[in-house]
Design a protein around this motif. Structure first.
Motif, PDB file in Angstrom:
ATOM      1  N   THR A  73       0.845  -1.194   0.000  1.00 52.51           N
ATOM      2  CA  THR A  73       0.000   0.000   0.000  1.00 52.51           C
ATOM      3  C   THR A  73       0.881   1.245   0.000  1.00 52.51           C
ATOM      4  O   THR A  73       1.731   1.404   0.881  1.00 52.51           O
ATOM      5  CB  THR A  73      -0.901   0.021   1.244  1.00 52.51           C
ATOM      6  N   PRO A  74       0.714   2.123  -0.977  1.00 50.37           N
ATOM      7  CA  PRO A  74       1.564   3.322  -1.017  1.00 50.37           C
ATOM      8  C   PRO A  74       1.234   4.286   0.107  1.00 50.37           C
ATOM      9  O   PRO A  74       0.122   4.277   0.652  1.00 50.37           O
ATOM     10  CB  PRO A  74       1.236   3.934  -2.381  1.00 50.37           C
ATOM     11  N   SER A  75       2.194   5.107   0.436  1.00 50.58           N
ATOM     12  CA  SER A  75       1.993   6.118   1.468  1.00 50.58           C
ATOM     13  C   SER A  75       0.988   7.161   1.012  1.00 50.58           C
ATOM     14  O   SER A  75       0.650   7.250  -0.181  1.00 50.58           O
ATOM     15  CB  SER A  75       3.325   6.804   1.789  1.00 50.58           C
ATOM     16  N   ILE A  76       0.517   7.959   1.939  1.00 53.88           N
ATOM     17  CA  ILE A  76      -0.406   9.049   1.605  1.00 53.88           C
ATOM     18  C   ILE A  76       0.235   9.990   0.589  1.00 53.88           C
ATOM     19  O   ILE A  76      -0.423  10.442  -0.358  1.00 53.88           O
ATOM     20  CB  ILE A  76      -0.806   9.834   2.875  1.00 53.88           C
ATOM     21  N   GLU A  77       1.519  10.258   0.766  1.00 53.87           N
ATOM     22  CA  GLU A  77       2.209  11.166  -0.166  1.00 53.87           C
ATOM     23  C   GLU A  77       2.225  10.603  -1.576  1.00 53.87           C
ATOM     24  O   GLU A  77       2.018  11.326  -2.554  1.00 53.87           O
ATOM     25  CB  GLU A  77       3.635  11.426   0.315  1.00 53.87           C
ATOM     26  N   SER A  78       2.469   9.297  -1.685  1.00 51.42           N
ATOM     27  CA  SER A  78       2.472   8.669  -3.003  1.00 51.42           C
ATOM     28  C   SER A  78       1.077   8.672  -3.610  1.00 51.42           C
ATOM     29  O   SER A  78       0.912   8.913  -4.821  1.00 51.42           O
ATOM     30  CB  SER A  78       2.997   7.233  -2.907  1.00 51.42           C
ATOM     31  N   GLN A  79       0.070   8.425  -2.804  1.00 52.30           N
ATOM     32  CA  GLN A  79      -1.304   8.466  -3.296  1.00 52.30           C
ATOM     33  C   GLN A  79      -1.669   9.873  -3.760  1.00 52.30           C
ATOM     34  O   GLN A  79      -2.351  10.050  -4.778  1.00 52.30           O
ATOM     35  CB  GLN A  79      -2.257   8.008  -2.195  1.00 52.30           C
ATOM     36  N   SER A 113       5.809  -1.445  -5.990  1.00 49.14           N
ATOM     37  CA  SER A 113       4.481  -0.858  -6.156  1.00 49.14           C
ATOM     38  C   SER A 113       3.906  -1.077  -7.548  1.00 49.14           C
ATOM     39  O   SER A 113       2.697  -0.912  -7.757  1.00 49.14           O
ATOM     40  CB  SER A 113       4.533   0.646  -5.877  1.00 49.14           C
ATOM     41  N   ASP A 145       7.716   6.417  -2.313  1.00 51.68           N
ATOM     42  CA  ASP A 145       8.266   5.616  -1.218  1.00 51.68           C
ATOM     43  C   ASP A 145       9.546   4.908  -1.657  1.00 51.68           C
ATOM     44  O   ASP A 145      10.527   4.844  -0.904  1.00 51.68           O
ATOM     45  CB  ASP A 145       7.235   4.596  -0.743  1.00 51.68           C
TER      46      ASP A 145
END
Length: 313
Positions: free
Chosen positions: A41-47, A127, A173
């Motif tokens: 699951t990607p980080s909030i920043e990546s999302q 990812s 990430d």
């Protein structure tokens, strides 16, 4: 949107093996088939980056930009245009290095290109899904054949351990997960480039680093390309084409180049007939590594005239 290409004149001679999962067939397992690992699951920043890039792509397309036509009737160019655009794109740099830091600024340079076979290694962060890896690999392979045809270079895909031209598909990430130690695992991934990748801002969508020995007449020795894995479809393909072409020696962008991907106005998403001619000019044997604008100008004029006269592209 800005797509930057950074060219370094530092020579690096490193050996290594693959870092990220490669687009190769899995090795046989002695005890049956295990399920494929889950995509983390990607980080909030990546999302947020993924949402940002998707919105930029949608906005540009709504404005009639990111065009996919390669020889548009509304964007004709002359021989003089070809000459001027070639000189600005191939014989100037968008970035220079000062105190081991890349600094923006147009500077006159010399002609650079590859004089040796190119072996491309594709590296994916965890990812990137299996389906996306297959599409990216196909896009790189198809474009590699096109570049080989235009330049006469021997270009092939290879195991990432043996590659001198590495393409990294990483999300935010995974960019942060790079360390200087990886220069021993991916050729030409220097601490300087690692630092650039780790700190690459969201405004940079993709970037190419080409490596040569200062003052050498042997041409480029290696290249590293970063493509942000948060991109989707058209923007992703655009990054692949622009950065691979720029890493061959068309290192700069010009606001006057049209129709061209070497222009930060993002009017065109994919390499055009105009850009194909620029690559053919760069790899014409009448030019040689180390030429300045003054050295190359009369030869470039003749090459442009010959290409237009014969209709080659």
């Amino acid at each position: 949107m800005r797509i930057l290409t950074l060219i370094t004149s530092a020579f690096i001679g490193l050996s290594g093996c693959a870092l990220f999962e490669e687009p190769t067939k899995p090795k046989p397992r002695p005890t049956g088939i295990k399920p494929a690992p889950e995509v983390p699951t990607p980080s909030i920043e990546s999302q947020q980056a993924a949402a940002y890039y998707a919105s930029i792509q949608a906005r540009l397309r709504a404005q009639g930009l990111l065009r996919q036509d390669t020889n548009p009737s509304d964007a004709t160019f002359t021989i003089s245009d070809l000459v001027e655009n070639f000189e600005r794109i191939a014989l100037f740099d968008e970035y220079s290095i000062r105190n081991n830091v890349f600094v923006a600024g147009q500077t006159a340079s010399t002609l650079r290109r590859w004089e040796r076979p190119i072996t491309i290694g594709i590296n994916f962060g965890p990812s990137v899904t299996k389906q996306q890896r297959e599409m990216d690999t196909a896009a790189v392979r198809e474009f590699s054949k096109r570049l080989a045809h235009l330049t006469g270079l021997n270009i092939s895909l290879a195991d990432a351990r043996r590659a001198n031209f590495s393409i990294l598909f990483l999300n935010k990430d995974e960019q942060r997960g790079l360390t200087p130690k990886l220069e021993k695992r991916i050729k030409y991934l220097t601490p300087q480039i690692v630092d650039e990748i780790q700190n690459s801002p969201r405004s940079i969508f993709c970037v190419a680093y080409a490596v040569s020995e200062a003052g050498s007449r042997e041409g480029y020795k290696g290249a590293v390309i970063l493509i942000k894995a948060e991109h989707t479809d058209l923007m992703r393909k655009s990054c692949i084409q622009e950065e691979m072409a720029q890493a061959l020696g068309l290192a700069n962008d010009s606001p006057d180049a049209r129709p061209s991907i070497f222009n930060d106005d993002e009017e065109f998403a994919l390499m055009t007939t105009h850009d194909e001619l620029l690559l053919q000019m760069l790899y014409d044997p009448r030019l040689s590594i180390g030429m300045t604008v003054q050295d190359a100008h009369p030869i470039v004029q003749q090459i442009a005239q010959d290409l237009v006269a014969t209709g080659r592209s």
